[in-house]
Every structure is written in structure tokens, then in C-alpha cells.
Design a protein around this motif. Structure first.
Motif, PDB file in Angstrom:
ATOM      1  N   TRP B  30      33.877  26.806  43.821  1.00 55.54           N
ATOM      2  CA  TRP B  30      32.735  27.730  43.675  1.00 55.54           C
ATOM      3  C   TRP B  30      31.867  27.743  44.931  1.00 55.54           C
ATOM      4  O   TRP B  30      31.363  28.793  45.335  1.00 55.54           O
ATOM      5  N   LEU B  33      33.576  29.801  47.437  1.00 56.66           N
ATOM      6  CA  LEU B  33      33.493  31.204  47.013  1.00 56.66           C
ATOM      7  C   LEU B  33      32.114  31.777  47.334  1.00 56.66           C
ATOM      8  O   LEU B  33      31.987  32.937  47.742  1.00 56.66           O
ATOM      9  N   GLY B  39      36.565  38.466  50.551  1.00 53.54           N
ATOM     10  CA  GLY B  39      37.657  37.895  49.768  1.00 53.54           C
ATOM     11  C   GLY B  39      38.704  38.957  49.527  1.00 53.54           C
ATOM     12  O   GLY B  39      38.599  40.085  50.024  1.00 53.54           O
ATOM     13  N   ALA B  58      29.009  36.360  44.980  1.00 54.22           N
ATOM     14  CA  ALA B  58      29.324  35.503  43.840  1.00 54.22           C
ATOM     15  C   ALA B  58      28.127  35.456  42.906  1.00 54.22           C
ATOM     16  O   ALA B  58      26.973  35.421  43.347  1.00 54.22           O
TER      17      ALA B  58
END
Lengths: 145, 145
Positions: B30, B33, B39, B58
Motif C-alpha cells: 500500500w 501504491l 500505474g 490511492a
């Protein structure tokens, strides 16, 4: 490759490209594929695509990767469509490019007895199995400054 | 998230990791991310997975991207499993990491009338449609020197 096929490659994603996103031609896609050391092998799984970075070498019509005999790529991709993706993204300039190739994966069960280009694999450990992806379509885009 | 689920996440790809490839825990996934600007959205298509680089933010349980209303991601992913992948690869040191998340994609048809985090989209052009991916599983690996 037929002109019709080339035209299709060049226009198939055009609707997604406002502004400074421009299509790459097929030769540019292959050139980028040939000079990149790591790409992403993607295959359809039950939970959605699996996308795994791998070392590879480009051949005249595809790419070759090496893997373990018990890898998910071997177990889950038997005779199924495969995607190979490479890109380069520069957060500083907010530019980049990406290339997407579709094809089918052949497992070379000869374990090295058949001549093929050597793959420089970064992770340690034996990877005796060679996977050959014959690319049927390739397309790409560049995000310019 | 149950311990069983966490254990599954941590072991599901372990067979692919000889040598210096090590699993990331869920918190590390996470964190990576959250701090990556681009991405790859991947979905199953007839020719194999489509893998497309996108800007995103995110959230607490997933990611948000913006797109055109007529994008392939909207047309082809209706209620189908979606993958989101981020990685960083350093050819100089031959190191890197990758994170793979699975979930489902919801299209926000309110066209911005519902509050949501803003996405800093690099390509020019309007992208009025927000796609929200709720992540159900996440896993990752790091290739150390």
C-alpha cells in the motif's frame, strides 16, 4: 504485415489519446521492445489479469523469457492469449511511452537443448524453462511534453 | 483483513521467487501504491489482457483514475475483474519492486458531482469519467541487490 493490419494497429487506440498522446508506428514499437531489459508478462486469471515483470530478449517475431518449470506463467497460460507490455515513464518531465503486444505463449520443453537466444535474468536461481511469445499484434503510444 | 487472507497474500506467489526476490507485506504494498504517480490498469480482453499506464490516486481501499467516457477501459470492463499494477525497475542496479492488486472497477457516472480525490492527469484533454477500483487483494515482491 498487410497495410490493413498496420492501419488497424495505428488507429485501434486512437480514441484514447487526447492532447499530447501520440501513436507509435510498428517499427518504433519493435525498436522500444528490443532495447528494454524488463517487460511485463500478463495473462488472464480467474481474479483478473496477472501482470509480472520479467527479463526477456526480443527475437525477430516475439520475445523469449525464462522461468521455473513450476511458475504460474506456465501453469496458467497453456494455449491462452498472452500480453507483453513495456513502458518508460519519467515523472520529472511527465512524459513516457508504452508498447503493448499480443500473442501466444509456447513452452519450450527441451530445457535448453534447442538453440535460442540467452536471457539475462536478474533474480538468482535456476530458470530452466524457456517461454517463447510469438507476437501477432503490437501497438504503442508516446506522451510528449 | 483476516490473518488467513494475509497469509495467502504473502505466500501465493512464493514459488516464483528464487534468490533475491522477496515478498512485500501488505502495508509495504500500500505504501508503494500511495507514492507512485503512474500505474497500469489491466483487464481481460478477447486478445489477452490489455495493460494501459494511467495516472491515479490511492484511496483508503483502492485507487481512482480518470478517463474519457468512450475509453476502452469503460467499454470492456463492465463488472469484470480488474488488475492494477505498479513497479519500479532500476537497470543500473538490477533491482526493483512490483505490486499487483486485484479488484472490481466501478464507473462513477455522476461526472464529478460526487466528491472524490482529484487525479493529476498528465495527458491533455478532458477526462470527465472517474473509475474507482476497490482492491480486494494486494501482493508484491522486491528484487534486492
Amino acid at each position: 504485415m498487410s497495410q490493413e493490419r498496420v492501419d488497424h494497429l495505428l488507429t485501434s487506440h486512437r480514441h484514447e489519446m487526447p492532447g499530447r498522446l501520440v501513436e507509435l508506428d510498428v517499427d518504433e514499437c519493435w525498436e522500444l521492445l528490443r532495447r528494454t531489459p524488463v517487460g511485463r508478462l500478463a495473462w488472464n486469471g480467474a481474479a483478473g489479469p496477472t501482470v509480472v515483470p520479467v527479463n526477456y530478449v526480443a527475437t525477430s517475431d516475439g520475445i523469449v523469457v525464462k522461468t521455473t518449470a513450476y511458475s504460474a506463467a506456465v501453469r496458467e497460460t497453456d494455449d491462452s492469449p498472452i500480453t507483453f507490455q513495456v513502458d518508460h515513464i519519467d515523472p520529472e518531465t511527465r512524459t513516457g511511452w508504452s508498447v503493448l503486444a499480443h500473442g501466444r505463449l509456447d513452452v519450450d520443453w527441451s530445457f535448453g537443448r534447442v538453440d535460442a537466444p540467452e536471457v539475462d535474468v536478474w533474480p538468482a536461481g535456476p530458470r530452466p524453462l524457456r517461454l517463447q511469445l510469438e507476437i501477432s499484434t503490437i501497438s504503442g503510444r508516446r506522451l510528449t511534453d
